[in-house]
Design an enzyme around this catalytic site. Structure first.
Site, PDB file in Angstrom:
ATOM      1  N   ASP A   8       0.867  -1.187   0.000  1.00  0.00           N
ATOM      2  CA  ASP A   8       0.000   0.000   0.000  1.00  0.00           C
ATOM      3  C   ASP A   8       0.904   1.238   0.000  1.00  0.00           C
ATOM      4  OD1 ASP A   8       0.851   0.298   2.612  1.00  0.00           O
ATOM      5  OD2 ASP A   8      -1.139   0.261   3.516  1.00  0.00           O
ATOM      6  N   CYS A  65       2.933  -3.181   4.217  1.00  0.00           N
ATOM      7  CA  CYS A  65       2.156  -2.004   4.602  1.00  0.00           C
ATOM      8  C   CYS A  65       2.903  -1.331   5.749  1.00  0.00           C
ATOM      9  CB  CYS A  65       0.705  -2.356   4.945  1.00  0.00           C
ATOM     10  SG  CYS A  65       0.457  -3.449   6.342  1.00  0.00           S
ATOM     11  N   GLY A  66       2.277  -0.402   6.455  1.00  0.00           N
ATOM     12  CA  GLY A  66       2.990   0.302   7.521  1.00  0.00           C
ATOM     13  C   GLY A  66       3.534  -0.673   8.561  1.00  0.00           C
ATOM     14  N   THR A  67       2.637  -1.495   9.102  1.00  0.00           N
ATOM     15  CA  THR A  67       3.035  -2.441  10.151  1.00  0.00           C
ATOM     16  C   THR A  67       3.204  -3.864   9.643  1.00  0.00           C
ATOM     17  OG1 THR A  67       0.709  -2.874  10.601  1.00  0.00           O
ATOM     18  CG2 THR A  67       1.773  -1.154  11.934  1.00  0.00           C
ATOM     19  N   GLY A  68       2.681  -4.166   8.480  1.00  0.00           N
ATOM     20  CA  GLY A  68       2.639  -5.552   7.976  1.00  0.00           C
ATOM     21  C   GLY A  68       1.395  -6.283   8.448  1.00  0.00           C
ATOM     22  N   GLY A  70      -2.114  -5.228   8.699  1.00  0.00           N
ATOM     23  CA  GLY A  70      -3.353  -5.149   7.921  1.00  0.00           C
ATOM     24  C   GLY A  70      -3.285  -6.051   6.700  1.00  0.00           C
ATOM     25  N   MET A  71      -2.153  -6.043   6.027  1.00  0.00           N
ATOM     26  CA  MET A  71      -1.963  -6.916   4.864  1.00  0.00           C
ATOM     27  C   MET A  71      -2.093  -8.382   5.281  1.00  0.00           C
ATOM     28  SD  MET A  71      -1.396  -5.549   1.908  1.00  0.00           S
ATOM     29  CE  MET A  71      -0.722  -4.139   1.019  1.00  0.00           C
ATOM     30  N   HIS A  98       8.170 -24.201  10.068  1.00  0.00           N
ATOM     31  CA  HIS A  98       7.069 -24.792  10.841  1.00  0.00           C
ATOM     32  C   HIS A  98       5.686 -24.516  10.256  1.00  0.00           C
ATOM     33  CE1 HIS A  98       9.314 -25.490  14.910  1.00  0.00           C
ATOM     34  NE2 HIS A  98       9.960 -25.991  13.863  1.00  0.00           N
ATOM     35  N   ARG A 132       5.704 -33.553  11.720  1.00  0.00           N
ATOM     36  CA  ARG A 132       4.620 -33.153  12.638  1.00  0.00           C
ATOM     37  C   ARG A 132       4.041 -31.785  12.251  1.00  0.00           C
ATOM     38  NH1 ARG A 132       9.379 -31.937  15.078  1.00  0.00           N
ATOM     39  NH2 ARG A 132       9.540 -30.042  16.328  1.00  0.00           N
ATOM     40  N   HIS A 133       4.862 -30.977  11.594  1.00  0.00           N
ATOM     41  CA  HIS A 133       4.374 -29.651  11.184  1.00  0.00           C
ATOM     42  C   HIS A 133       3.365 -29.767  10.034  1.00  0.00           C
ATOM     43  CE1 HIS A 133       7.241 -28.058  13.950  1.00  0.00           C
ATOM     44  NE2 HIS A 133       8.226 -28.703  13.333  1.00  0.00           N
TER      45      HIS A 133
HETATM   46  C1  RB5 Z   1      -2.339   2.676   6.316  1.00  0.00           C
HETATM   47  O1  RB5 Z   1      -2.563   3.911   6.894  1.00  0.00           O
HETATM   48  C2  RB5 Z   1      -1.914   1.663   7.374  1.00  0.00           C
HETATM   49  O2  RB5 Z   1      -2.974   1.448   8.240  1.00  0.00           O
HETATM   50  C3  RB5 Z   1      -1.442   0.376   6.731  1.00  0.00           C
HETATM   51  O3  RB5 Z   1      -0.314   0.623   5.947  1.00  0.00           O
HETATM   52  C4  RB5 Z   1      -1.052  -0.739   7.675  1.00  0.00           C
HETATM   53  O4  RB5 Z   1      -0.104  -0.340   8.597  1.00  0.00           O
HETATM   54  C5  RB5 Z   1      -2.207  -1.439   8.286  1.00  0.00           C
HETATM   55  O5  RB5 Z   1      -2.077  -2.433   8.998  1.00  0.00           O
END
Ligand code: RB5
Length: 157
Positions: A8, A65-68, A70-71, A98, A132-133
């Site tokens: 994003d 994405c910003g944090t990874g 949401g994706m 695993h 097992r995995h």
């Molecule tokens: C977009 O503003 C932000 O929410 C997205 O990149 C991501 O971090 C969501 O999990």
């Protein structure tokens, strides 16, 4: 390997680094963008890339994405996707050994370029251990199958 890439607008700043690593490692890249810092909604990208894994158009995928997060949450709603939010060498390696992860989710806000480089190389080269995995990953697929039964008939395809 055929690797799909999706990001994003918040993932946009590091997509160049990810592309550079994939090219250096010699993978075929299916790049679905987004290609600018213009805001887009991460579920749209995650769904598109997730479907590419689900229908075999791509062997693996990387989502940024910003944090990874949401994706990752979005991609995991697509059947057959096992997306993992990884933050370091260990989580990149173990998500393969695993969990047989087929989608790597990266945080553009927290990861530096050297770490991204190492994580992608580790993630794409580490095999699934099976044994097992495989039983446990099989149970994840069973949850998916079970969930389909709860859908009304007109939602199943
Ligand atoms: C977009 O503003 C932000 O929410 C997205 O990149 C991501 O971090 C969501 O999990």
């Amino acid at each position: 390997m055929r690797v799909a890439l999706g990001n994003d607008h918040r993932g946009y700043p590091i997509r160049g680094k990810v592309l550079e690593v994939l090219e250096r490692l010699g993978h075929d890249i299916v790049d679905v963008g987004t290609f600018s810092s213009e805001p887009v909604d991460y579920p749209d990208i995650a769904e598109r890339v997730g479907r590419m894994i689900s229908n075999g158009e791509a062997d693996r995928a990387i989502l940024i994405c910003g944090t990874g997060l949401g994706m990752c949450i979005s991609a995991n709603k697509v059947a057959g996707v096992r997306a993992a939010p990884c933050h370091d060498d260990l989580t990149a390696e173990m998500s393969r050994r695993h969990n047989d992860a087929n989608v790597l989710c990266l945080s553009a806000d927290t990861l530096g370029e050297r770490l991204i480089d190492r994580m992608i190389e580790i993630w794409l080269s580490t095999p699934f251990e099976g044994g097992r995995h495989a039983r446990r990953v099989g149970k994840i697929s069973l949850i998916e199958e079970e969930a389909k039964k709860w859908l009304p008939d007109n939602c199943q395809s």
